[in-house]
Design an enzyme around this catalytic site. Structure first.
Site, PDB file in Angstrom:
ATOM      1  CD1 TRP A 104      36.061  43.119  39.125  1.00 25.92           C
ATOM      2  CD2 TRP A 104      35.665  44.543  37.434  1.00 25.92           C
ATOM      3  NE1 TRP A 104      35.270  42.477  38.205  1.00 25.92           N
ATOM      4  CE2 TRP A 104      35.008  43.315  37.166  1.00 25.92           C
ATOM      5  CE3 TRP A 104      35.569  45.577  36.506  1.00 25.92           C
ATOM      6  CZ2 TRP A 104      34.257  43.105  36.002  1.00 25.92           C
ATOM      7  CZ3 TRP A 104      34.822  45.373  35.349  1.00 25.92           C
ATOM      8  CH2 TRP A 104      34.181  44.152  35.109  1.00 25.92           C
ATOM      9  CG  ASP A 188      33.835  48.822  42.043  1.00 26.89           C
ATOM     10  OD1 ASP A 188      32.684  48.460  42.364  1.00 26.89           O
ATOM     11  OD2 ASP A 188      34.401  48.453  40.995  1.00 26.89           O
ATOM     12  CE  LYS A 212      28.905  42.137  38.724  1.00 23.64           C
ATOM     13  NZ  LYS A 212      30.080  42.976  38.854  1.00 23.64           N
TER      14      LYS A 212
END
Ligand SMILES: *Cc1c(COP(=O)(O)O)cnc(C)c1O
Length: 380
Positions: A104, A188, A212
């Site tokens: 990511w 993030d 999530k």
């Protein structure tokens, strides 16, 4: 209470608290006497505005934010934020620093390259020794004493929790000690937001997709220090779509255009549920317990393998491996038969992964640990 539904270890979209799903089901056809489903309401009407405001206020309270931090609800996911952050923050200084910890962070820094002058402050691209053990590439957070952050960077970007690699940054860096005390920290936080208490006084901006640890997909949260946007000259880059200009979104209370109304409503129910559970302090205690139980079971077995340095192990996403590739299919089939779903690892790294977000109860991890022991026994 007897288990009525299987335990879902999916990485995202992920399990939601059962109490939230039940409440949403009960309110589906008629939200509190309005005669409408939340999906059918005007986003500018008083009913939805009350849902929106309460969700923002509860989220703010759960995070323990001060008045200097505001929360925006946007769309486009964390992936869009990978471009929105540089388009908004690199207007008068192109320098952006990134720490590369895996899948990511790679997405984030590749996107930022289009907009600025990118510098890798630290990277986990090489296998190396961490705390006396050999760890593969992207199995650790580079030791912070080695980070080289440019003191005049417009921001430093981190991926707080690598959802695929299972690598988590458990404490924010001390940028002043790195000689970069003025550099805003951008995170993030998609896959560990609200999982434990976090010190947001050190964070200039944090973003993530809701799917999530918060709610359904289609909703993006952005937590930002208002002065970061107000002090910026004069606005986002010209190439930035106006719905992605933080200042415009902020000035319009996240209602610059039609927001993701139903996901915001579900997120609001999750925030209420979290407050009832005792907030992030309580979640932190339970999540620590869940992680200790699962890693403990993996560690005491020679059959299962993990690859992440102990100090960087994620509390939310636990990747692990079997000794023989032929065992994955029977492992997953046996898990499914016991009501343990979605344990397949991400295709980029293979293996297995248990995502144990807030909505996964301790009993789910206990059931998984029992299955791990039984499966190992069957194979020996
Ligand atoms: C899932 C995830 C993303 C991508 O999120 P989208 O909402 O699908 O864009 C980015 N970063 C992290 C850490 C993630 O877990």
């Amino acid at each position: 209470m007897a288990q009525r539904r299987p335990f879902n270890f999916a990485p995202g979209p992920a399990a939601l608290p059962e109490a939230v799903l039940e409440k949403a089901a009960a309110e589906m056809l008629d939200w509190r006497g309005s005669g409408m489903s939340v999906m059918e309401m005007s986003h500018r009407g008083p009913q939805f505005l009350s849902i929106h405001e309460k969700a923002l206020a509860d989220f703010h309270r759960l995070l323990g934010l001060g008045p200097e931090h505001k929360i925006l609800f946007m769309q486009g996911g964390a992936s869009a934020q990978n471009a929105i952050v540089p388009m908004n923050l690199l207007t008068n200084n192109p320098r952006c620093d990134y720490v590369h910890t895996g899948h990511w962070s790679a997405k984030s820094l590749k996107e930022a390259q289009h907009y600025g002058d990118l510098h890798l402050a630290a990277t986990a691209e090489q296998a190396r020794e961490i705390d006396g053990e050999m760890v593969p590439a992207f199995g650790y957070v580079p030791p912070m004493k080695e980070w080289r952050v440019r003191p005049d960077a417009a921001y430093l970007h981190l991926c707080g929790n690598e959802t695929i690699g299972g690598v988590e940054i458990h404490n924010w860096p001390n940028l002043a000690a790195m000689g970069a005390g003025d550099v805003p920290l951008v995170i993030d936080a998609s896959s560990h937001i609200l999982s434990r208490p976090m010190d947001f006084s050190k964070v200039a901006l944090a973003y993530g997709g809701a799917q999530k640890n918060i709610g359904p997909s289609g909703l993006t949260f952005v937590i930002l220090r208002e002065d970061l946007i107000r002090s910026r000259v004069p606005k986002a880059m010209d190439c930035c779509p106006s719905v992605f200009d933080y200042r415009g979104v902020l000035d319009n209370d996240s209602m610059l255009n039609t927001p993701s109304t139903y996901p915001i409503y579900i997120a609001g129910l999750v925030f209420e549920w979290l407050l009832e559970q005792g907030g992030v302090e309580a979640m932190g205690r339970i999540n620590a317990q869940k992680a200790a139980l699962l890693y403990g079971a993996l560690d005491q077995s020679d059959f299962y393998q993990t690859k992440v340095a102990r100090s960087s192990r994620s509390w939310m996403n636990v990747p692990f491996y079997l000794p023989d590739d032929r065992l994955y299919e029977p492992f997953l089939a046996g898990a499914k038969a016991r009501g343990l779903l979605s344990l397949k690892g991400h295709k980029a790294v293979g293996g297995l992964r248990a995502s144990i977000y807030n909505a996964m109860p301790l009993e789910g991890v206990q059931a998984l640990v029992a299955y791990l022991a039984d499966f190992e026994k069957e194979q020996s």
